[in-house]
Write an enzyme that holds these catalytic residues in place. Structure first.
Site, PDB file in Angstrom:
ATOM      1  N   GLY A  21       0.661  -1.138   0.067  1.00 35.13           N
ATOM      2  CA  GLY A  21      -0.128   0.069  -0.088  1.00 35.13           C
ATOM      3  C   GLY A  21       0.838   1.271   0.250  1.00 35.13           C
ATOM      4  O   GLY A  21       1.773   1.604  -0.536  1.00 35.13           O
ATOM      5  N   ARG A  42       5.350  -5.854  10.076  1.00 40.83           N
ATOM      6  CA  ARG A  42       4.763  -6.971  11.193  1.00 40.83           C
ATOM      7  C   ARG A  42       5.337  -8.422  10.660  1.00 40.83           C
ATOM      8  O   ARG A  42       5.506  -9.210  11.408  1.00 40.83           O
ATOM      9  CB  ARG A  42       3.536  -6.910  11.552  1.00 40.83           C
ATOM     10  N   ASN A  95       2.878   4.771   9.569  1.00 39.49           N
ATOM     11  CA  ASN A  95       2.219   4.694   8.453  1.00 39.49           C
ATOM     12  C   ASN A  95       1.180   3.556   8.757  1.00 39.49           C
ATOM     13  O   ASN A  95       0.129   3.480   8.137  1.00 39.49           O
ATOM     14  CB  ASN A  95       2.997   4.350   7.260  1.00 39.49           C
ATOM     15  N   TYR A 227     -12.061   3.601  13.968  1.00 36.75           N
ATOM     16  CA  TYR A 227     -10.742   3.901  12.829  1.00 36.75           C
ATOM     17  C   TYR A 227     -10.939   5.466  13.076  1.00 36.75           C
ATOM     18  O   TYR A 227     -10.062   6.183  13.307  1.00 36.75           O
ATOM     19  CB  TYR A 227     -11.345   3.694  11.518  1.00 36.75           C
ATOM     20  N   VAL A 266      -7.205   6.530  -1.411  1.00 33.25           N
ATOM     21  CA  VAL A 266      -6.152   5.841  -2.100  1.00 33.25           C
ATOM     22  C   VAL A 266      -6.380   4.240  -2.191  1.00 33.25           C
ATOM     23  O   VAL A 266      -6.981   3.855  -1.331  1.00 33.25           O
ATOM     24  CB  VAL A 266      -4.884   5.735  -1.299  1.00 33.25           C
ATOM     25  N   THR A 268      -6.130   1.152  -1.897  1.00 30.80           N
ATOM     26  CA  THR A 268      -5.368  -0.168  -1.140  1.00 30.80           C
ATOM     27  C   THR A 268      -6.032  -1.119  -0.533  1.00 30.80           C
ATOM     28  O   THR A 268      -7.461  -1.027  -0.736  1.00 30.80           O
ATOM     29  CB  THR A 268      -4.583   0.788  -0.094  1.00 30.80           C
TER      30      THR A 268
HETATM   31  N1  LIG Z   1      -6.141   4.174   1.483  1.00 36.64           N
HETATM   32  C1  LIG Z   1      -6.834   5.406   2.089  1.00 36.64           C
HETATM   33  O1  LIG Z   1      -7.599   5.682   1.280  1.00 36.64           O
HETATM   34  C2  LIG Z   1      -6.218   6.074   3.215  1.00 36.64           C
HETATM   35  C3  LIG Z   1      -7.057   7.266   3.423  1.00 36.64           C
HETATM   36  C4  LIG Z   1      -6.425   7.984   4.681  1.00 36.64           C
HETATM   37  C5  LIG Z   1      -5.559   7.298   5.326  1.00 36.64           C
HETATM   38  N2  LIG Z   1      -4.582   6.339   5.114  1.00 36.64           N
HETATM   39  C6  LIG Z   1      -3.818   5.975   6.087  1.00 36.64           C
HETATM   40  O2  LIG Z   1      -2.662   5.345   5.250  1.00 36.64           O
HETATM   41  C7  LIG Z   1      -1.990   4.359   5.998  1.00 36.64           C
HETATM   42  C8  LIG Z   1      -1.629   3.277   5.042  1.00 36.64           C
HETATM   43  O3  LIG Z   1      -2.809   2.669   4.572  1.00 36.64           O
HETATM   44  P1  LIG Z   1      -3.263   1.835   3.394  1.00 36.64           P
HETATM   45  O4  LIG Z   1      -4.022   2.372   2.608  1.00 36.64           O
HETATM   46  O5  LIG Z   1      -1.946   1.547   2.728  1.00 36.64           O
HETATM   47  O6  LIG Z   1      -3.371   0.399   4.000  1.00 36.64           O
HETATM   48  P2  LIG Z   1      -2.956  -1.036   3.844  1.00 36.64           P
HETATM   49  O7  LIG Z   1      -2.631  -1.225   2.175  1.00 36.64           O
HETATM   50  O8  LIG Z   1      -3.984  -1.958   4.372  1.00 36.64           O
HETATM   51  O9  LIG Z   1      -1.568  -1.080   4.525  1.00 36.64           O
HETATM   52  C9  LIG Z   1      -1.654  -0.863   5.787  1.00 36.64           C
HETATM   53  C10 LIG Z   1      -0.005  -1.450   6.478  1.00 36.64           C
HETATM   54  O10 LIG Z   1      -0.061  -1.282   7.846  1.00 36.64           O
HETATM   55  C11 LIG Z   1       0.552  -2.538   8.215  1.00 36.64           C
HETATM   56  N3  LIG Z   1       0.095  -2.952   9.773  1.00 36.64           N
HETATM   57  C12 LIG Z   1      -1.137  -3.060  10.127  1.00 36.64           C
HETATM   58  N4  LIG Z   1      -1.053  -3.203  11.473  1.00 36.64           N
HETATM   59  C13 LIG Z   1       0.080  -3.313  11.948  1.00 36.64           C
HETATM   60  C14 LIG Z   1       1.059  -3.721  12.931  1.00 36.64           C
HETATM   61  N5  LIG Z   1       0.351  -4.041  14.062  1.00 36.64           N
HETATM   62  N6  LIG Z   1       2.325  -3.616  12.887  1.00 36.64           N
HETATM   63  C15 LIG Z   1       3.129  -3.233  11.838  1.00 36.64           C
HETATM   64  N7  LIG Z   1       2.411  -2.978  10.673  1.00 36.64           N
HETATM   65  C16 LIG Z   1       0.892  -3.075  10.733  1.00 36.64           C
HETATM   66  C17 LIG Z   1      -0.057  -3.572   7.182  1.00 36.64           C
HETATM   67  O11 LIG Z   1       0.704  -4.941   7.533  1.00 36.64           O
HETATM   68  P3  LIG Z   1       0.335  -6.236   7.164  1.00 36.64           P
HETATM   69  O12 LIG Z   1       0.169  -6.201   5.483  1.00 36.64           O
HETATM   70  O13 LIG Z   1       1.100  -7.405   7.726  1.00 36.64           O
HETATM   71  O14 LIG Z   1      -1.334  -6.373   7.367  1.00 36.64           O
HETATM   72  C18 LIG Z   1       0.110  -2.871   5.945  1.00 36.64           C
HETATM   73  O15 LIG Z   1       1.713  -3.052   5.484  1.00 36.64           O
HETATM   74  C19 LIG Z   1      -2.694   4.154   7.181  1.00 36.64           C
HETATM   75  O16 LIG Z   1      -2.221   4.944   8.268  1.00 36.64           O
HETATM   76  C20 LIG Z   1      -4.059   4.535   6.781  1.00 36.64           C
HETATM   77  O17 LIG Z   1      -4.958   4.900   7.885  1.00 36.64           O
HETATM   78  C21 LIG Z   1      -5.215   5.652   3.897  1.00 36.64           C
END
Ligand SMILES: NC(=O)c1ccc[n+]([C@@H]2O[C@H](COP(=O)([O-])OP(=O)(O)OC[C@H]3O[C@@H](n4cnc5c(N)ncnc54)[C@H](OP(=O)(O)O)[C@@H]3O)[C@@H](O)[C@H]2O)c1
Length: 311
Positions: A21, A42, A95, A227, A266, A268
């Protein structure tokens, strides 16, 4: 050479949740710009596979180290490794996060509804189960995870004239307008009210209401409440941390900028691949703030897709 470039190949950036992501793309873009990047994940396998994929793309200034942000031992081992290998770090990108979402299977099956549509096309909170276990796991990862990783790594952060940086990946869902209570919005808007104890207590109250299944009329967000509360708390923590770090620094010890960012909507796994931006575009909104020229960087602020915004 970019005239705004303040970093070099000895500038060390640590990224949590770097295996996929937005986090993976942040690692890639920071490495591409010439920083030394520590990709953490992790799961050891997912993390080393991600590292290998980036190496195959010609990026070699990257390292992998396991990190589960909810595990105190894992955090301590990472901190010791960074200290021993690099002597410190300059940029921390918090992140990693989880959605905390649990679908109501009964509702989903009865309405024959697509899960992504349920998440992002329907306004109400119908179709989701709010239960204690997933609410706590969400708050633990998204808020306490950031706090505990930051507490462990701050002693290794190298303040400098260019400014060390902590970037907390927040969300538009953490903006105060999502709270149903104006009083709560006003309390959280006022930095003078904020402290870590205040934020922790707010989350305890939220979790206790989840446990008793009495969320209505309390001012909590209607949809994705866990969340959203985790990100409301993270934004507030960003402001408190920026203030506390500032107090501890002397004019000669260099600077530390602490900010939070919304990367955009985004595509993801978190959003079930729904969204307006690619991971590359979302990550660019994070990297832009992480690498702001020191003269342009505020501290204790929220950036919405690369631009200063209201909490
Ligand atoms: N996508 C959006 O539209 C959006 C919008 C606003 C904010 N965000 C923020 O952007 C950031 C990245 O999100 P993303 O969209 O890229 O989500 P994602 O693709 O689901 O990636 C989340 C990442 O966090 C890791 N993670 C979860 N729990 C963990 C833990 N206990 N220890 C270490 N790593 C952990 C996951 O690892 P695993 O692969 O092992 O699960 C993965 O690498 C987050 O903070 C999210 O809240 C995203």
């Amino acid at each position: 050479m970019d005239s705004t470039r303040w970093w070099d190949d000895e500038t060390v950036a640590v990224v949590t949740g770097g295996n996929k992501g937005i986090g993976l793309e942040v690692c890639k873009q920071l490495a591409d710009k010439g920083l030394t990047v520590v990709l953490t994940a992790r799961d050891e396998r997912r993390g080393s596979d991600a590292l290998l994929a980036l190496r195959k793309q010609g990026l070699h200034n990257l390292h992998f180290h396991p990190l589960d942000v909810t595990d105190a031992d894992s955090i301590a081992v990472l901190a010791a490794w960074i200290s021993q290998k690099f002597g410190g770090l300059d940029v921390l990108v918090n992140n990693a996060a989880v959605s905390g979402v649990v679908f109501d299977e009964h509702y989903v099956n009865n309405n024959n509804i697509d899960l992504a549509d349920l998440m992002f096309k329907q306004e109400t909170g119908e179709g989701f189960i709010i239960e204690y276990k997933s609410a706590k796991a969400c708050i633990d990862a998204n808020y306490y995870g950031v706090k505990h990783v930051t507490e462990a790594l701050i002693p290794l952060l190298r303040p400098s004239s260019q400014g060390a940086r902590i970037i907390n990946v927040g969300s538009n869902y953490g903006q105060l307008s999502h709270l149903q209570s104006t009083k709560l919005q006003q309390e959280l808007a006022n930095l003078d009210n904020l402290s870590e104890a205040f934020i922790d207590k707010l989350l305890d109250t939220y979790l206790s209401d989840v446990k008793c299944q009495s969320l209505e009329g309390k001012g909590w967000p209607l949809k994705f409440p866990s969340y959203k509360m985790s990100k409301v708390a993270l934004h507030a923590y960003t402001r408190v941390l920026a203030r506390e770090v500032e107090k501890k620094l002397s004019p000669t010890s260099g600077r530390v900028f602490v900010n939070c960012v919304h990367p955009g909507f985004v595509r993801t796994d978190l959003t079930r691949l729904t969204g307006e931006l690619s991971s590359q575009e979302g990550a660019a909104n994070v990297v832009k703030i992480a690498l702001l020229p020191p003269e342009d960087s505020p501290s204790g602020q929220f950036f919405y897709e690369g631009n200063l915004a209201m909490f």
